[in-house]
Scaffold this active site. Structure first.
Site, PDB file in Angstrom:
ATOM      1  N   ALA A   1      12.903 -27.543   9.458  1.00  0.00           N
ATOM      2  CA  ALA A   1      12.817 -28.368   9.567  1.00  0.00           C
ATOM      3  C   ALA A   1      12.487 -28.385   7.736  1.00  0.00           C
ATOM      4  CB  ALA A   1      11.985 -30.114   8.997  1.00  0.00           C
ATOM      5  N   TYR A   2      12.762 -28.737   6.698  1.00  0.00           N
ATOM      6  CA  TYR A   2      13.010 -28.437   5.133  1.00  0.00           C
ATOM      7  C   TYR A   2      12.225 -28.792   4.648  1.00  0.00           C
ATOM      8  CZ  TYR A   2      15.658 -25.073   7.020  1.00  0.00           C
ATOM      9  OH  TYR A   2      17.029 -23.567   6.816  1.00  0.00           O
TER      10      TYR A   2
END
Length: 158
Positions: free
Chosen positions: A30-31
């Protein structure tokens, strides 16, 4: 640390035959940023967690710092925050003395299969496997960070 890698689209049918008897590792990442200047992500790979910070790509090279963090921290972040993410299974395949990482994407990026190979220097010559169809090393649409915010399923011209 500097990461130097090339990325390719592959022939899915040929790769499916190659990885059929291999065990892959599930990856969820996840960013925390959408910037083109820096990428900050959390990743759960198998039973391990990582925090990774990458600089802007300069050709096929970029600065990368990766730190192992508790996998439970990654799980809690994924559960507590609506972070754009990428889900895939990674397989490692040896070809001509190099380890190729084949990423079979799931979820919103279903249908995409990419292969990456890390190099020791930018001019390193490598043998290209017959199951590779097109190089996309410099096409930012195929960066995982881009795929998290602009999933493959939403692309008009795939």
């Amino acid at each position: 640390m500097v990461e130097i890698e090339r990325k390719f689209i592959v022939d899915k049918e040929e790769v499916a035959n190659i990885i059929r008897n291999k065990e892959g590792k599930a990856i969820i990442q996840a960013y925390l940023t959408e910037s083109t200047e820096i990428s900050v992500r959390v990743r759960k790979k198998g039973d391990k967690g990582f925090l990774t910070i990458k600089g802007k790509s300069e050709g096929i090279r970029r600065v990368e710092f990766e730190y192992e963090i508790p996998a439970q921290d990654v799980e809690q972040m994924l559960a507590a925050m609506p972070l754009p993410r990428v889900e895939k299974t990674r397989y490692e395949v040896e070809y001509a003395g190099k380890c190729w990482e084949i990423d079979w994407f799931h979820g919103e990026n279903e249908g995409l299969v990419l292969a990456e190979v890390e190099l020791t220097h930018e001019a390193e010559s490598i043998a290209i496997p017959p199951w590779v169809s097109k190089e996309v090393s410099n096409d930012a649409r195929y960066f995982n960070q881009y795929l998290a915010f602009h999933p493959f399923k939403t692309w008009a011209n795939r």
